[in-house]
Motif scaffolding. Structure first.
Motif, mmCIF file in Angstrom:
data_model
loop_
_atom_site.group_PDB
_atom_site.id
_atom_site.type_symbol
_atom_site.label_atom_id
_atom_site.label_comp_id
_atom_site.label_asym_id
_atom_site.label_seq_id
_atom_site.Cartn_x
_atom_site.Cartn_y
_atom_site.Cartn_z
ATOM 1 N N LYS A 96 0.829 -1.207 0.000
ATOM 2 C CA LYS A 96 0.000 0.000 0.000
ATOM 3 C C LYS A 96 0.864 1.259 0.000
ATOM 4 C CE LYS A 96 -3.967 -2.009 2.444
ATOM 5 N NZ LYS A 96 -4.771 -1.989 3.694
ATOM 6 N N LYS A 97 1.912 1.266 0.837
ATOM 7 C CA LYS A 97 2.803 2.432 0.901
ATOM 8 C C LYS A 97 3.473 2.681 -0.453
ATOM 9 C CE LYS A 97 3.975 2.219 5.842
ATOM 10 N NZ LYS A 97 5.050 1.943 6.822
ATOM 11 N N GLN A 98 3.896 1.612 -1.115
ATOM 12 C CA GLN A 98 4.549 1.767 -2.412
ATOM 13 C C GLN A 98 3.590 2.367 -3.435
ATOM 14 O OE1 GLN A 98 5.589 -1.829 -4.620
ATOM 15 N NE2 GLN A 98 7.461 -0.852 -5.330
ATOM 16 N N LEU A 99 2.380 1.820 -3.512
ATOM 17 C CA LEU A 99 1.411 2.300 -4.489
ATOM 18 C C LEU A 99 1.017 3.744 -4.222
ATOM 19 C CD1 LEU A 99 -0.437 1.880 -6.883
ATOM 20 C CD2 LEU A 99 -2.134 0.856 -5.346
ATOM 21 N N LEU A 100 0.765 4.079 -2.967
ATOM 22 C CA LEU A 100 0.373 5.454 -2.637
ATOM 23 C C LEU A 100 1.513 6.422 -2.931
ATOM 24 C CD1 LEU A 100 -1.577 4.757 0.664
ATOM 25 C CD2 LEU A 100 -2.533 5.634 -1.482
ATOM 26 N N GLY A 101 2.752 6.000 -2.711
ATOM 27 C CA GLY A 101 3.891 6.841 -3.054
ATOM 28 C C GLY A 101 3.976 7.079 -4.546
ATOM 29 N N GLN A 102 3.745 6.033 -5.339
ATOM 30 C CA GLN A 102 3.773 6.174 -6.793
ATOM 31 C C GLN A 102 2.677 7.119 -7.273
ATOM 32 O OE1 GLN A 102 3.365 2.094 -7.996
ATOM 33 N NE2 GLN A 102 5.529 1.615 -7.700
ATOM 34 N N VAL B 121 3.699 10.716 -6.386
ATOM 35 C CA VAL B 121 4.721 11.249 -7.296
ATOM 36 C C VAL B 121 4.101 11.585 -8.646
ATOM 37 C CG1 VAL B 121 6.818 10.673 -8.579
ATOM 38 C CG2 VAL B 121 6.641 10.079 -6.158
ATOM 39 N N ALA B 122 3.239 10.677 -9.150
ATOM 40 C CA ALA B 122 2.601 10.915 -10.443
ATOM 41 C C ALA B 122 1.709 12.145 -10.406
ATOM 42 C CB ALA B 122 1.789 9.691 -10.854
ATOM 43 N N SER B 123 1.094 12.405 -9.248
ATOM 44 C CA SER B 123 0.185 13.544 -9.135
ATOM 45 C C SER B 123 0.914 14.873 -9.068
ATOM 46 C CB SER B 123 -0.725 13.381 -7.908
ATOM 47 O OG SER B 123 0.026 13.483 -6.713
ATOM 48 N N ASP B 124 2.240 14.821 -9.085
ATOM 49 C CA ASP B 124 3.013 16.060 -9.105
ATOM 50 C C ASP B 124 3.091 16.638 -10.509
ATOM 51 O OD1 ASP B 124 4.509 17.918 -7.508
ATOM 52 O OD2 ASP B 124 6.342 17.217 -8.504
ATOM 53 N N SER B 125 2.602 15.889 -11.500
ATOM 54 C CA SER B 125 2.581 16.348 -12.891
ATOM 55 C C SER B 125 1.254 17.031 -13.174
ATOM 56 C CB SER B 125 2.762 15.169 -13.847
ATOM 57 O OG SER B 125 2.458 15.553 -15.172
ATOM 58 N N SER B 126 1.291 18.345 -13.367
ATOM 59 C CA SER B 126 0.060 19.105 -13.595
ATOM 60 C C SER B 126 -0.646 18.674 -14.873
ATOM 61 C CB SER B 126 0.376 20.607 -13.663
ATOM 62 O OG SER B 126 0.753 21.095 -12.404
ATOM 63 N N GLU B 127 0.132 18.384 -15.910
ATOM 64 C CA GLU B 127 -0.477 17.964 -17.176
ATOM 65 C C GLU B 127 -1.224 16.649 -17.011
ATOM 66 O OE1 GLU B 127 0.878 16.735 -21.713
ATOM 67 O OE2 GLU B 127 2.003 18.259 -20.628
ATOM 68 N N ASP C 152 -12.059 11.607 -8.250
ATOM 69 C CA ASP C 152 -11.608 11.299 -6.889
ATOM 70 C C ASP C 152 -10.401 12.156 -6.527
ATOM 71 O OD1 ASP C 152 -13.533 9.429 -6.410
ATOM 72 O OD2 ASP C 152 -12.279 7.705 -6.958
ATOM 73 N N SER C 153 -10.412 12.735 -5.347
ATOM 74 C CA SER C 153 -9.254 13.457 -4.829
ATOM 75 C C SER C 153 -8.207 12.449 -4.375
ATOM 76 C CB SER C 153 -9.657 14.343 -3.654
ATOM 77 O OG SER C 153 -10.093 13.533 -2.568
ATOM 78 N N PHE C 154 -6.993 12.917 -4.115
ATOM 79 C CA PHE C 154 -5.946 12.024 -3.607
ATOM 80 C C PHE C 154 -6.364 11.442 -2.259
ATOM 81 C CE2 PHE C 154 -2.080 11.144 -1.150
ATOM 82 C CZ PHE C 154 -1.455 10.239 -2.008
ATOM 83 N N GLU C 155 -7.058 12.243 -1.472
ATOM 84 C CA GLU C 155 -7.509 11.773 -0.160
ATOM 85 C C GLU C 155 -8.482 10.598 -0.306
ATOM 86 O OE1 GLU C 155 -5.691 15.533 0.164
ATOM 87 O OE2 GLU C 155 -7.422 14.988 -1.083
ATOM 88 N N THR C 156 -9.380 10.700 -1.302
ATOM 89 C CA THR C 156 -10.341 9.615 -1.539
ATOM 90 C C THR C 156 -9.622 8.351 -1.989
ATOM 91 O OG1 THR C 156 -12.073 11.190 -2.149
ATOM 92 C CG2 THR C 156 -12.362 8.922 -2.874
#
Length: 406
Positions: A338-344, A347-353, A370-374
């Protein structure tokens, strides 16, 4: 992350993600892709994407190319099996310029015959290049095998021989069915107010017909699994193994997503990489993938290896799948996964495009994002039993399709 929503009087849905960045992204997501083509329109959705940049009632191709480039912006598009997206990246101060241009090419393109013929030649070369790459070709051929004659199994590029028969009026016929405000979403990510976004869109979409065209899509039926071996002039065997999986809103999709990440996701510590490459040195790369559509999904594993090692690699893959079906993950392994997937995802959500495009696509098909929190809450709530149940569904050896290039 919170989204602002609005619907114009012409049926165009609008979604805005407000940020503090000086760079903004916006575009039209059109609910039309390869699966929406008639049998006689193979490759049409992708051809339209090319021709949108080749002239409108108000602009020549040269003016389209330069409109955003002249202010340091970017104009782009892509076609998938379920949507076509046309978008731009730019400094916030040039928002009106971007909306003007995007609206013009989406609703007022003329698809001139001479440009059509040139773009068909470009796509024909793309098709030749694609067919020369078995590691890419096998993915589309595998989906065609799994969906067997259903539009979801079609190649996005189409066939060169058929593309060369198309006329300008054929393109107009396709876009007249799908390029309507009620069949689109306009998405924005940037430091803009909803009022400005709405006012700008209302100004540039004034007079565009708002009639409703119903969208009909037939879901693919489940077919018995097959094994195909194709003889090709390749230096190694290319292998795809997989099955039907869950659609985008299925309750099992999150567990499937986590399970796939453990099995053959982007991390070098995934199970397939450790087994086939690190322990046995049989492949350069191996991966597993999930493709989820609005009403169907495909799970697949791909690897390339020496012809003499193909059967051994398949046996190792089946061994890993069997372990997932029979063994429940320990609490520690589940927590680490879970930690690995959430980290990925973080990181991916740091791309605005990527965020802007994902937002547009998701809202187009499901009227929500869905928000990141969801997403975080969904992933963290998964149990070992959830993963075991999904594994027994999609990793079942009796449901696996095989496609092998030798």
């Amino acid at each position: 992350m919170s989204y602002l929503e609005y619907e114009l009087s012409n049926g165009l849905r609008v979604i805005l993600d407000r940020t503090e960045s000086k760079v903004a992204y916006c575009g039209y997501a059109v609910n039309a892709g390869t699966r929406d083509e008639l049998y006689t329109e193979s490759g049409m959705a992708h051809l339209v994407e090319h021709l949108l940049f080749k002239g409108t009632k108000h602009r020549k191709a040269w003016h389209i190319l330069n409109r955003m480039e002249n202010v340091g912006g970017d104009l782009n598009a892509y076609t998938s099996k379920e949507e076509t997206v046309i978008y731009s990246a730019f400094l916030v101060e040039h928002f009106s310029r971007a909306v003007d241009l995007l609206t013009d090419i989406v609703f007022h393109s003329t698809y001139p015959q001479d440009e059509l013929e040139k773009e068909v030649e470009v796509i024909a070369e793309e098709i030749v290049s694609y067919k020369d790459s078995p590691s890419e070709l096998i993915f589309d051929e595998f989906e065609n095998q799994v969906f067997q004659d259903h539009p979801l199994g079609r190649d996005i590029l189409g066939e060169a021989s058929k593309l060369k028969t198309y006329r300008s009026e054929d393109v107009h016929n396709f876009t007249s069915r799908f390029y309507r405000p009620n069949n689109m979403v306009f998405f924005v990510r940037g430091n803009l107010s909803l009022k400005r976004v709405v006012n700008t869109l209302e100004n540039f979409t004034k007079g565009i017909p708002s009639d409703v065209i119903p969208l009909f899509r037939e879901s693919p039926v489940i077919i018995p699994p097959t094994k195909k071996i194709e003889l090709k002039d390749t230096h190694q065997s290319h292998v795809m193994i997989g099955s039907r999986s869950f659609y985008q809103l299925d309750k099992n999709r999150d567990a499937q997503y986590l399970l796939n990440n453990i099995l053959g996701g982007p991390g070098m510590n995934n199970k397939l990489n450790l087994s086939l490459r690190e322990r046995n040195g049989l492949v350069y790369s191996v991966e597993s993938n999930l493709t989820s559509y609005t009403d169907a999904g495909v799970f697949s594993i791909y690897f390339g290896t020496d012809d003499s090692d193909a059967d051994r690699c398949i046996d190792l893959v089946l061994k890993e799948l069997k372990e997932f079906r029979e063994t429940r993950l320990t609490s520690l392994k589940l927590s680490m996964a879970k930690k690995q997937l959430l980290g990925q995802i973080g990181v991916a959500s740091d791309s605005s495009e990527s965020l802007a495009l994902g937002m547009g696509k998701t809202y187009l098909h499901h009227r929500k994002c869905d928000s990141f929190e969801t997403i975080y809450n969904k992933i963290t709530s998964l149990t070992a039993v959830d993963l075991l149940n999904v594994a027994n569904e999609i990793f079942d050896e009796d449901k696996l399709f095989y496609l092998i290039y030798k």
